[in-house]
Enzyme design. Sequence first.
Site, PDB file in Angstrom:
ATOM      1  N   TYR A 116       0.479  -1.186  -0.242  1.00  0.00           N
ATOM      2  CA  TYR A 116      -0.082  -0.244   0.095  1.00  0.00           C
ATOM      3  C   TYR A 116       0.763   1.040  -0.197  1.00  0.00           C
ATOM      4  CZ  TYR A 116      -3.321   3.533   1.636  1.00  0.00           C
ATOM      5  OH  TYR A 116      -4.526   4.593   1.882  1.00  0.00           O
ATOM      6  N   GLU A 204      -3.859   7.677  -4.002  1.00  0.00           N
ATOM      7  CA  GLU A 204      -3.745   6.454  -3.742  1.00  0.00           C
ATOM      8  C   GLU A 204      -3.699   5.347  -4.036  1.00  0.00           C
ATOM      9  OE1 GLU A 204      -5.976   4.762  -0.017  1.00  0.00           O
ATOM     10  OE2 GLU A 204      -7.113   5.219  -1.778  1.00  0.00           O
TER      11      GLU A 204
END
Length: 395
Positions: A116, A204
């Site tokens: 992530y 993101e």
Amino acid sequence: MNIHEYQAKALFEKFGVHVPKGVAAKSAAEFDSALAQLPEGKIVVKSQIHAGGRGKGTFTDGFKGGVKLCQSRAEAKEIAGKMLGNTLVTLQTGPAGRKVQTVYFTGADSIKKEYYLAILLDRATSRPVIVASTEGGMEIEKVAHETPDKIFKVFIDPAYGLADYQVRELCFKLGFNPAEMKNASKLIRQLYTMFWECDASMVEINPLISTPSDEVYPLDAKVSFDDNSLYRHPEITALRDLNEEDPKEIKASEHNLSYIALDGNIACLVNGAGLAMSTMDIIKHYGGNPANFLDVGGGASKEQVMAAFEIILTDPNVKGILVNIFGGIMDCDVIAHGVVAAAKEIGLKLPLVVRLEGNNADAGKATLAASGLTITSGTTMADAAQKIVALVSGK
């Protein structure tokens, strides 16, 4: 302002970030030509909506999954046909869901590990922060709750920029091997450059992947931008998808009004964001439910007030309206004339409570009193809130 995954990846490429080959299609007629641009083999079909959790989502016709791995072009075409024009419901869309008006075809990748990575603005430090984790592909909120030690943060001095040692430290924490580290370091620098130069509020990637050949690149992308900076970026503004936005919010932006729809039945028309938040709080305190956040700003005109009323009344859930104005720069009489004009033009039948305080408030109250309209006056914010809640609830 949010953009779609396929748009975000195209922007990544402009800043040198390697992304897997992908092609978007907005109609069934474009499926064949889009798929022909991808190599034979497995293909991923992705619904393009401004919401997360697409893979776990369900369409309103019962078809499950807004992200599907297909074994062939023929299967990908069939799946895309089930997604396009259908409404996808995810945890982030709410029960109404979002209509899929674009699908994105991309080749399937060999994944060694998922990570992530996000770049955000940290409000506590007023600095950009890179947030990363070895637990990619999962909801980052779940990772933060269950294994907070697996989330790493790098705070960046905006005057200096992203330092080399910070990139190396982050790559070490993520456990990249030397070859992966070289590729990941380059990617992180490129993403930060994009974040900074494009005035992004969020970049993101979940997941960021490493491959058996030690490449590191984004498999997904979510990017949003600071609305206040869009005047500097017409090329980014052009990416705005109005189909993904509430029509009421679109109209509000056309009149320079700040509007956000909520689930309640008491509409608010307020000047100033802080006062608007307080107004919603006090409505809730007295047992009501606000239907919106609506800030007309510090110097609204009569025309803006009329536009605000029109926007409010397009919401069928609204059963009453509270106007709460504190006149600093704002002339309360201007607001009063706007309220009267809007109520007369629209033929307002709903309960209306108005509280005016500050600059030229007495003149504003006189304008309302002379209008011949059924307008309830609120002497204080608390008094106004109690009155509109009582009128809406019938008590």
